[in-house]
Design an enzyme around this catalytic site. Sequence first.
Site, PDB file in Angstrom:
ATOM      1  N   GLU A  76       0.812  -1.204   0.000  1.00 39.25           N
ATOM      2  CA  GLU A  76       0.000   0.000   0.000  1.00 39.25           C
ATOM      3  C   GLU A  76       0.855   1.268   0.000  1.00 39.25           C
ATOM      4  O   GLU A  76       0.519   2.242  -0.667  1.00 39.25           O
ATOM      5  CB  GLU A  76      -0.924  -0.011   1.222  1.00 39.25           C
ATOM      6  CG  GLU A  76      -2.156   0.821   0.997  1.00 39.25           C
ATOM      7  CD  GLU A  76      -3.075   0.813   2.193  1.00 39.25           C
ATOM      8  OE1 GLU A  76      -2.822   0.039   3.139  1.00 39.25           O
ATOM      9  OE2 GLU A  76      -4.027   1.605   2.198  1.00 39.25           O
ATOM     10  N   ASP A  77       1.949   1.248   0.757  1.00 43.77           N
ATOM     11  CA  ASP A  77       2.714   2.480   0.962  1.00 43.77           C
ATOM     12  C   ASP A  77       3.812   2.713  -0.064  1.00 43.77           C
ATOM     13  O   ASP A  77       4.199   3.845  -0.317  1.00 43.77           O
ATOM     14  CB  ASP A  77       3.362   2.472   2.359  1.00 43.77           C
ATOM     15  CG  ASP A  77       2.310   2.601   3.449  1.00 43.77           C
ATOM     16  OD1 ASP A  77       1.152   2.904   3.099  1.00 43.77           O
ATOM     17  OD2 ASP A  77       2.638   2.396   4.627  1.00 43.77           O
TER      18      ASP A  77
END
Length: 712
Positions: A76-77
Amino acid sequence: MIRANDIIDKVADYYPAADFDIIRKAYAYSAYAHRNQVRLSGEPYMIHPIEVANILAEMKMDVASIASGLLHDTLEDDPMTSLEDLSLRFGDEITALVEGLTKISKIKFKSSREHQAENYRKMILAMVKDIRVLVIKLADRVHNMRTLDFQKRERQEAIAQETLDIYAPLANRLGISWIKQELEDNSLRYLQPAMYREIEEKVTRKELESREFIDKTIKLVQRNLTHSSIKSQISGRLKHLYSIYRKMVRRDIAFEQIYDIVAFRILVGTKAECYNVLGIIHALWRPLPSRFKDFIGIPKANMYQSLHTTVIGPDGRHAEFQIRTFEMHQIAEMGIAAHWHYKEGYQLDDHDRKQMDWLRQMIEWQQDVDNPGEFLDSVKIDLFSEAVYVFTPTGEVKELPSGSTPIDMAYSIHSKVGDHCSGAKVNGKLVSLRYQLKNGEMVDIVTSNRQHPSKDWLGFVKTSKARSKIRQWVKKEEERRSIELGREFCEKAFSRSKLSFNQALKSGKVQAVAEGFSLKHAEALLAAIGRGKLTAQQLINRIFPELRKSKKGKDKAEEKKTIRKPARDGISIKDIDDVMVRFAKCCNPLPGDDVIGFITRGRGLTIHRRNCRHVDQANSERYMEVSWNLDRTTAHVVKIRVMCADVKGMLVAMSTAISSQEANIASASLKTTIDQKALCFFDVQIKDLEHLKRVKMALRGVKGVYQVTRMS
Ligand code: MN
């Protein structure tokens, strides 16, 4: 700060043969992916995944879970991290876990109302293919709640509420009681700070006060157990903050009014010893009859096993005892996570998978099932693997059977929405009515006033509500069409006999005949005629018996003819049997053509090609969907126009070509044009569209033929 080796040391303790390399690799990968991120506390972001992995190691989870704990935020990051990349480096198992975690983190919880919370929990469970995803997610939440101080006030409240509504109950369902309690206590700390501090203070004071009582009780029990030569481990403690808070709220009482605030736990070796100990406790102190529970005989849905009893203990104070084996205790604390602790390998075998399925079923059942009757009832609840959870545009979660379509969703909103459902936008993209909804999708139903239910829908809807509403509509529609057709047939038959159908209707004579056929009203009679169950002539005969006598022979013959030979000639009409049809002269439809039926006043149903210029869709209520019944076709006349060279023998050559395809020519005409060309018109008897194609092809094969067209 914890280092990779600290985690590896922990794992080595309970699983010396583990693949530590994969943990080191995951550690390095995560550190690189998060290298530029900082937590709100100002610390490097990497602290978070490390702490999560550490919690998992303390829970004695398997290596794949620990590696996934380290990697859980990378997808996600970090824009450079992809599923392919993870899969290449860490294999499919870990990648699937990280992917599952990323999916959950993308669900936006918009509503925290209680009935919605239950659906959110179910949605998460349904999305989780591997229960370890949920365990890692809980470890993630544990650490986030431990470090919530750094968030802004509103975020604190929102996250705490979500934790209380969704994650603490999930921890309970997985039977991981330490996580459930920690999440509950920490949520309360942020949601009700004043209340939390007050209870905390009182509990600390009470603990000091109760020290003597606890020690005394433990000693007394220990002496009695040793006497019966039962080896045991006894502890006494105050209940956790949130459970005290809940008791105060639920019973609307003050802290001081809670009597059974102290709970004792007795751990023994065997199940038989549990019941022995229970007998000893009950011999020492009088039990409160309503407070005894046997979760060993009937385990809780989350696998929890224990005996619970509350007695009036030393000094007349209430004391709760929980009696269980060491193994039961392990499961009570760790729940499903205890499962991996006992595992030596990493791969789940079939037995484990079955256990997972079983667990999936169990956790679906209502939590805290206290009595056996309820327990059995809960077995009947649908398993959630058979459900799909989707969002409405306002963020509500709808539960539908898996395989449900936009139509099911539409009917679950309102039957009117279902009746006019023309499609749906799923996550903003248009999908078809047959689309099968997936977990977590945002579904926006598209409606149109021109859209109506169709019998076809019954082939793919999943909910019984949609099914019955569609049937209702189809039946009503069929009735309406049958009545209309019946009326047309009657008007035609009456006017043929120089009679007025409207007069017969108004005078009540039709009604009387209907009753004679045991039908409720005139419309039912018209419907029966429309469906071909009765004929208009039968109606006339009943109303005007004198007419029948005067020309008996002729009428009888006509009636018989109608019955024997339904004139529908290869056409079947949707939802209606046995109606009379004719084919429009303007477009001469052929079997295989895309056709539509039109109700003509006084003429019954006329079949047109759908693209015929006489078809006026604006008048749509007079149109009816029809289709070809290909095994009942007869020949149809088709007009074919051929443009060819004006040379001798052309007509013969073309006639031969047509005949070679076993088509009869009904008529032919020819006219010459000024530029050495000729136009020929053939009326050919054609069986179906396929047949027509062959005839046209044969014509095009004739030398001198320029163009072959079907006329409409
Ligand atoms: Mn996280």
